[in-house]
Design a protein around this motif. Structure first.
Motif, PDB file in Angstrom:
ATOM      1  N   UNK A  31       0.841  -1.192   0.000  1.00 26.10           N
ATOM      2  CA  UNK A  31       0.000   0.000   0.000  1.00 26.10           C
ATOM      3  C   UNK A  31       0.873   1.238   0.000  1.00 26.10           C
ATOM      4  N   UNK A  32       1.915   1.204   0.844  1.00 25.52           N
ATOM      5  CA  UNK A  32       2.825   2.337   0.907  1.00 25.52           C
ATOM      6  C   UNK A  32       3.468   2.606  -0.433  1.00 25.52           C
ATOM      7  N   UNK A  33       3.974   1.562  -1.071  1.00 23.42           N
ATOM      8  CA  UNK A  33       4.699   1.843  -2.307  1.00 23.42           C
ATOM      9  C   UNK A  33       3.737   2.268  -3.411  1.00 23.42           C
ATOM     10  N   UNK A  34       2.496   1.784  -3.379  1.00 25.21           N
ATOM     11  CA  UNK A  34       1.548   2.252  -4.393  1.00 25.21           C
ATOM     12  C   UNK A  34       1.176   3.717  -4.170  1.00 25.21           C
ATOM     13  N   UNK A  35       0.949   4.091  -2.913  1.00 25.42           N
ATOM     14  CA  UNK A  35       0.632   5.498  -2.646  1.00 25.42           C
ATOM     15  C   UNK A  35       1.842   6.361  -2.981  1.00 25.42           C
ATOM     16  N   UNK A  36       3.032   5.847  -2.622  1.00 23.57           N
ATOM     17  CA  UNK A  36       4.253   6.594  -2.896  1.00 23.57           C
ATOM     18  C   UNK A  36       4.458   6.836  -4.380  1.00 23.57           C
ATOM     19  N   UNK A  37       4.000   5.905  -5.202  1.00 23.29           N
ATOM     20  CA  UNK A  37       4.205   6.055  -6.642  1.00 23.29           C
ATOM     21  C   UNK A  37       3.365   7.173  -7.236  1.00 23.29           C
ATOM     22  N   UNK A  38       2.214   7.466  -6.640  1.00 20.93           N
ATOM     23  CA  UNK A  38       1.419   8.591  -7.140  1.00 20.93           C
ATOM     24  C   UNK A  38       2.230   9.857  -6.874  1.00 20.93           C
ATOM     25  N   UNK A  39       2.405  10.702  -7.878  1.00 17.17           N
ATOM     26  CA  UNK A  39       3.215  11.895  -7.660  1.00 17.17           C
ATOM     27  C   UNK A  39       2.656  12.706  -6.500  1.00 17.17           C
ATOM     28  N   UNK A  40       3.535  13.196  -5.668  1.00 22.76           N
ATOM     29  CA  UNK A  40       3.096  14.082  -4.596  1.00 22.76           C
ATOM     30  C   UNK A  40       2.734  13.392  -3.310  1.00 22.76           C
ATOM     31  N   UNK A  44       3.848  10.893   4.702  1.00 18.16           N
ATOM     32  CA  UNK A  44       2.998  11.504   5.730  1.00 18.16           C
ATOM     33  C   UNK A  44       1.539  11.218   5.431  1.00 18.16           C
ATOM     34  N   UNK A  45       1.140  11.515   4.190  1.00 18.58           N
ATOM     35  CA  UNK A  45      -0.243  11.289   3.815  1.00 18.58           C
ATOM     36  C   UNK A  45      -0.564   9.807   3.934  1.00 18.58           C
ATOM     37  N   UNK A  46       0.325   8.975   3.426  1.00 20.40           N
ATOM     38  CA  UNK A  46       0.069   7.536   3.424  1.00 20.40           C
ATOM     39  C   UNK A  46      -0.130   7.023   4.846  1.00 20.40           C
ATOM     40  N   UNK A  47       0.747   7.437   5.758  1.00 19.14           N
ATOM     41  CA  UNK A  47       0.651   6.948   7.136  1.00 19.14           C
ATOM     42  C   UNK A  47      -0.578   7.527   7.837  1.00 19.14           C
ATOM     43  N   UNK A  48      -0.798   8.841   7.653  1.00 19.21           N
ATOM     44  CA  UNK A  48      -1.934   9.470   8.339  1.00 19.21           C
ATOM     45  C   UNK A  48      -3.244   8.816   7.918  1.00 19.21           C
ATOM     46  N   UNK A  49      -3.328   8.470   6.638  1.00 19.41           N
ATOM     47  CA  UNK A  49      -4.576   7.889   6.151  1.00 19.41           C
ATOM     48  C   UNK A  49      -4.760   6.450   6.609  1.00 19.41           C
ATOM     49  N   UNK A  50      -3.682   5.817   7.043  1.00 16.83           N
ATOM     50  CA  UNK A  50      -3.783   4.426   7.503  1.00 16.83           C
ATOM     51  C   UNK A  50      -4.158   4.342   8.979  1.00 16.83           C
ATOM     52  N   UNK A  51      -4.026   5.456   9.684  1.00 18.02           N
ATOM     53  CA  UNK A  51      -4.248   5.428  11.139  1.00 18.02           C
ATOM     54  C   UNK A  51      -5.595   4.793  11.530  1.00 18.02           C
TER      55      UNK A  51
ATOM     56  N   UNK B  35     -20.105  16.326   8.816  1.00 20.05           N
ATOM     57  CA  UNK B  35     -18.928  16.561   7.993  1.00 20.05           C
ATOM     58  C   UNK B  35     -17.940  17.370   8.840  1.00 20.05           C
ATOM     59  N   UNK B  36     -16.742  16.833   9.015  1.00 24.19           N
ATOM     60  CA  UNK B  36     -15.748  17.540   9.822  1.00 24.19           C
ATOM     61  C   UNK B  36     -14.814  18.319   8.914  1.00 24.19           C
ATOM     62  N   UNK B  37     -14.718  19.617   9.143  1.00 16.99           N
ATOM     63  CA  UNK B  37     -13.814  20.445   8.354  1.00 16.99           C
ATOM     64  C   UNK B  37     -12.561  20.697   9.199  1.00 16.99           C
ATOM     65  N   UNK B  38     -11.411  20.301   8.669  1.00 15.29           N
ATOM     66  CA  UNK B  38     -10.155  20.379   9.424  1.00 15.29           C
ATOM     67  C   UNK B  38      -9.242  21.401   8.750  1.00 15.29           C
ATOM     68  N   UNK B  39      -8.919  22.491   9.452  1.00 11.76           N
ATOM     69  CA  UNK B  39      -8.154  23.559   8.794  1.00 11.76           C
ATOM     70  C   UNK B  39      -6.677  23.257   8.575  1.00 11.76           C
ATOM     71  N   UNK B  40      -6.218  22.065   8.909  1.00  7.58           N
ATOM     72  CA  UNK B  40      -4.820  21.708   8.677  1.00  7.58           C
ATOM     73  C   UNK B  40      -4.723  20.358   7.975  1.00  7.58           C
ATOM     74  N   UNK B  41      -3.504  19.927   7.697  1.00  5.35           N
ATOM     75  CA  UNK B  41      -3.284  18.697   6.951  1.00  5.35           C
ATOM     76  C   UNK B  41      -3.491  17.447   7.794  1.00  5.35           C
ATOM     77  N   UNK B  42      -3.483  16.294   7.107  1.00  2.00           N
ATOM     78  CA  UNK B  42      -3.622  15.017   7.790  1.00  2.00           C
ATOM     79  C   UNK B  42      -2.451  14.831   8.746  1.00  2.00           C
ATOM     80  N   UNK B  43      -2.735  14.396   9.961  1.00  2.00           N
ATOM     81  CA  UNK B  43      -1.657  14.105  10.899  1.00  2.00           C
ATOM     82  C   UNK B  43      -1.384  15.197  11.914  1.00  2.00           C
TER      83      UNK B  43
END
Lengths: 510, 327, 159
Positions: A31-40, A44-51, B35-43
């Motif tokens: 999952x990490x490497x697939x998300x990582x492959x998408x540009x940008x 951080x995003x990958x881990x935060x979204x997995x929480x 719907x939760x609006x979060x003024x900062x980024x994930x994490x």
């Protein structure tokens, strides 16, 4: 001490080797490497979204999954850097410097394969370091003060010579200054006043590094393909030599091995420092390797050098493992990603810190051992996919160019959801295009930009702490040491040519 | 041939891995959808609060469905603008925010303030704390203050954000409360709480002003000592840590985190959301999340919330005026 | 004029403008008796920028690549397509908020393909819709990231 370590490793192995955890390593890495492959989209995003997914899991299982996503994303991040010059995330910007030229020369498969081998080695070497020296390294992490960070940033700036082409030192320096200037835009991190924001809310948080990298690398490259009517066989399609081949010769392996070793060590140490990070690690590894390379090899840097590709890839993967040292041994997050993981650890009721070895050895050693396994998985999983990715380059130019533009713009937009960012990228793309047409290099600009904020903040902190005297530059042994290293690097080329001429003379007299 | 098969399996595996489900509950709920609006980024901190509250509400079945929108930019001003300008259709939206909204509207970072929104309720608080390294010579807050009065330059206080932020204002308030001159305070700003903590451990600085929650973990590991906390009474997680009040300084400070609705939100809906949050406190799901994260409950709904915010605005504004951050 | 010198001239002007803007950076009350303020670094950078740019202007250009004039370099370049593409990106950035991620992205890709001379409708659709929908699906359904629909739909919906 060794007893404890061996026991720990055994605990780690026994907790990692149960099917659920092996499964989690697999899922996390993939999952990490697939998300990582998408540009940008980076770690951080990958881990935060997995929480949210990890809430229901056992602590070890959850952490194994999260760390898998983390280094998986760094591993996968190189793919889009190499194929379309659009960095997968900030730490793989340096990968594009040589990876993209190599792909364009007709070796996308080889470039991806080398990136994968270098990532694997960087990850593995750093896991071994983590296993043996983690507690000791925690001391390193807490011995760096603001003064030392400032000295380190100056040392990092010496890498600029690595980005200067023939007779281009002044040009590269000018671009570093421009990068430093751009870094001052936004809220001043020391006094809180706004600088160069023109009263706009959009510029308040400064310019995002990834945005700048995407605009100056990917967008500019795509536009220049259009401008130059670059229709080499009507597409971005590189000449078909060894298109999908992953083959790296033994000789090449031998050549990049020392580079990978050195870059992994350097990257790992930079990663251990809470105030540095993987992006800096990759740039410093790149700079160091170019300084160390023989003159013939140095010529190739920036034009598809294997060394220039292997160095940042080994460096960033090692740095991302290195950042686990302050997280696990001190409970201090050194990066955005580890801050998110710290939150997850605390949510499990585990307090990372010196006592974590004793109180939750299964989590500590489980995570470390799983990283070892994860790196093997990543290599095995990614190598067979390379031909499929390489084939993407065969898409004809008139379809490919808009897609590169689209994915680059989205790589930034899908993180901030701010449509102003798209306009800002277009602006930087145009400015970068103009500079490029005037033969100015873009990489030093990015180097200046990464170092800029850190350099100013640490200098100002050090000055405040030392009551506005710059005596810290020589009073602190560590700072002094780093400064001496900087001087050595600056004068090393002169020294080397001096020695070389001496040797030539002595040969003549023999 | 074999190779191709392996590749296809990998693609399949990839799809399966990506499809790891995000679970949803379908029980009869108090409120159907939020719907939760979060003024900062994930994490970030705001993100953690919104997602934590959202999760407790979902898991306890109080809420049917939740979505989380991250909108970073302008120090939170971007999301604030968005909520106000699209207020009409944001009736099911809650914006998460915290003390910085007060500071940033005072300094004019964005023109709006909490008065332009419908206050729902505060949910949690994190108190401020003064922290030293474990081998520091300081044992009590009074020693620090005594040293400060002797030579202000000898006690430099670090924090995880810029000058004029909470981390700076809290020690300034304490110094003022003790009869010192807050203008003489040398405040060393770091760009994140974690880095400021690393600075404390490396000996860069001697005293750190930070959130109690952020320092608790390291204090439990015996790496740092918390000298004082800005709560009204001692906190249950660290009964040995005295409050600032105990030193005879009348300073309390809570960094609240709470929710706001769009301006013009019908009172019935606002009340429903307040009731929803009130019910959440008794659920085991919330207790679990709160304890794990070291949060303190702070429920101040509606008008009570507004009054609390006005008080805080007065205290912060006074200090900022004194330090010259606002005229 | 060698193109590198043109660049140095541009950077010289830019550094000067940057330095002038730096004069306007507000100083906080606390910073009044400090010696390194919010303006110090920008000043230093402006001076450095001016100095380096002047050095490049004064010294002869060594890189043969950089000696060519801008006119030579840009001769025969496909400006029309590039400008159209840049215009497309700007329009894309402006429409994103109004018609939403999916529609604006598909339109941007289709227009981009058209600008670059692609005329096969089927191919254009195949190269745009699946990618956009896939990215949207990964983000919104699998990763749980909320992507706001376009404002226009709210207006049409009469809300």
């Amino acid at each position: 001490m060794w007893d404890g370590m061996i026991n720990g490793m055994l605990t780690g192995i026994s907790t990692t080797m149960i099917p659920t955890n092996i499964g989690m390593v697999l899922i996390g890495c993939f999952r990490g490497s697939l998300i990582g492959m998408l540009p940008g989209l980076g770690p951080i995003t990958a881990v935060a979204l997995m929480i949210p997914v990890t809430y229901g899991l056992e602590p070890t299982t959850g952490m194994v999954l999260l760390s898998g996503v983390d280094y998986g994303a760094i591993f996968g991040g190189s793919t889009s850097s190499i194929l379309i010059n659009a960095p997968g995330e900030a730490a793989t910007v340096a990968t594009a410097l040589d990876g993209y030229p190599l792909a364009r020369q007709g070796y996308p498969g080889k470039a991806l394969a080398i990136a994968a081998y270098a990532s694997f080695s960087g990850g593995t070497i750093s896991v071994i370091m983590l296993m043996f020296f983690a507690p000791m390294l925690a001391n390193v992490a807490t011995s760096f003060q603001s003064a030392d960070y400032f000295a380190l940033m100056i040392l990092g700036l010496t890498a600029v010579s690595a980005f200067a082409g023939r007779g281009g030192v002044l040009k590269a320096l000018l671009m570093v200054v421009l990068g430093l200037m751009l870094a001052t835009v936004g809220t001043d991190q020391t006094s809180g006043v706004q600088r160069f924001t023109f009263g706009s809310l959009e510029l308040l948080d400064g310019i995002e590094f990834l945005l700048l990298a995407m605009a100056t690398f990917a967008l500019t490259e795509a536009l220049s393909i259009v401008l130059k009517r670059d229709e080499s066989s009507d597409s971005l399609k590189p000449k078909m030599i060894g298109f999908k081949s992953l083959k790296v010769t033994k000789k090449e392996f031998k050549k990049i091995a020392p580079t990978i070793g050195r870059s992994s060590l350097l990257g790992f140490f930079v990663g251990v420092l809470p105030g540095a990070g993987a992006t800096l690690g990759s740039f410093m590894a790149y700079g160091m390797e170019r300084n160390l390379a023989s003159p013939e090899d140095r010529e190739k840097f920036g034009k598809g050098s294997l060394l220039g590709l292997a160095a940042p890839e080994a460096g960033n993967n090692a740095a991302s493992s290195g950042s686990f040292v302050p997280l696990l041994c001190l409970g201090i997050p050194g990066s955005g990603t580890t801050a998110v993981m710290l939150g997850a650890l605390i949510a499990y009721g585990i307090e990372p810190g010196p006592r974590m070895f004793i109180e939750s050895p299964e989590v500590f050693w489980g995570v470390i051992m799983s990283m070892y396994l994860g790196n093997v998985f990543l290599l095995i999983l990614n190598l067979p996919l390379i031909p499929y990715f390489a084939r993407l380059l065969a898409i004809p130019r008139n379809l490919m160019v808009p897609m590169i533009l689209f994915f680059s713009l989205m790589g930034v937009y899908l993180i901030t959801f701010n449509d102003f960012d798209i306009l800002m990228m277009v602006f930087f793309c145009l400015a970068a295009m103009a500079l490029r047409l005037m033969n100015y290099p873009m990489a030093p600009l990015l180097l200046g930009f990464i170092l800029g904020g850190l350099m100013e903040d640490n200098l100002r902190r050090a000055l405040m702490i030392y009551d506005e005297s710059i005596s810290f530059m020589w009073e602190r042994p560590l700072t002094l040491g780093i400064n001496l290293a900087t001087l050595f690097i600056l004068f090393f080329p002169i020294l080397r040519s001096f020695i070389a001429s001496k040797r030539r003379n002595s040969v003549r007299f023999d | 041939m074999k190779r191709k098969w392996f590749g296809r399996m990998l693609v399949l595996l990839a799809v399966l891995c990506m499809a790891l489900p995000v679970n949803m509950s379908f029980a009869a709920a108090e409120v159907e959808e939020l719907h939760f609006l979060i003024p900062g980024g994930a994490g970030g901190g705001w993100d953690g609060t919104a997602r934590g509250v959202g999760k407790a509400l979902l898991d306890s079945g109080l809420l049917g469905q939740a979505s989380f929108e991250n909108m970073s930019g302008g120090g939170g001003g971007k999301a604030l603008n968005h909520l106000i300008s699209t207020a009409k259709r944001q009736q099911g939206t809650m914006l998460v925010n915290s003390t910085p909204i007060i500071i940033r509207s005072l300094t004019g970072v964005f023109p709006q303030s909490f008065r332009d929104l419908t206050p729902i309720s505060s949910v949690i608080a994190d108190y401020a704390a003064l922290v030293v390294a474990k081998d520091s010579k300081y044992q009590t807050l009074d020693q620090i203050l005594a040293d400060f009065k002797k030579d202000p330059r000898s006690v430099k206080i670090a924090g995880g954000s810029v000058r004029g932020s909470m981390d700076h204002l809290v020690p300034a308030m304490i110094i003022k409360g003790a009869g010192g001159d807050p203008l003489k305070l040398v405040y060393i700003p770091y760009d994140a709480g974690g880095k400021a903590m690393a600075g404390l451990l490396s000996g860069d600085t001697q005293v750190l002003s930070t959130g109690f929650g952020e320092a608790l973990g390291l204090a439990n590991q015996d790496m740092v000592r918390i000298l004082a906390v800005t709560s009204d009474e001692r906190l249950s997680q660290a009964p040995d840590v005295p409050t600032v009040k105990e030193s005879g300084i009348d300073v309390t400070f809570a960094n609240w985190r709470g929710f706001f609705g769009a301006p013009g939100l019908p009172e019935a809906k606002a009340q429903a959301y307040r009731a929803l949050l009130k019910k959440m406190y008794d659920t085991p799901e919330w207790v679990d999340i709160r304890n794990k994260r070291g949060w303190q409950d702070l429920y101040k709904p509606g008008a009570e919330f507004t009054a609390f915010l006005e008080d805080q605005e007065k205290a912060i504004g006074g200090m900022m005026r004194e330090l010259g951050f606002i005229q | 004029m060698a193109r590198e010198k043109v660049g140095a001239l541009v950077m010289l002007l830019f550094s000067m403008a940057y330095g002038l803007l730096a004069l306007k950076i507000p100083l906080s009350f606390l910073a009044q008796n400090e010696f390194f303020t919010s303006r110090t670094m920008p000043y230093a950078l402006a001076v450095l920028g001016v100095l380096i740019a002047l050095l490049i202007l004064v010294f002869p250009t060594t890189d043969p690549e950089g000696k060519r004039s801008l006119r030579e370099e840009t001769h025969g370049m496909d400006w029309k397509t590039a400008i159209l593409l840049v215009g497309g990106m700007i329009v894309y950035g402006l429409t994103m908020k109004w018609i939403g991620f999916i529609i604006s992205s598909i339109l941007f890709l289709l227009v981009g393909f058209y600008i670059l001379g692609e005329r096969r409708i089927k191919r254009m659709l195949l190269a745009s819709i699946p990618w956009v929908v896939m990215l949207w699906f990964i983000m919104s359904s699998l990763l749980g990231v909320y992507i706001a629909p376009g404002e226009l739909f709210y207006m049409l919906g009469g809300l």
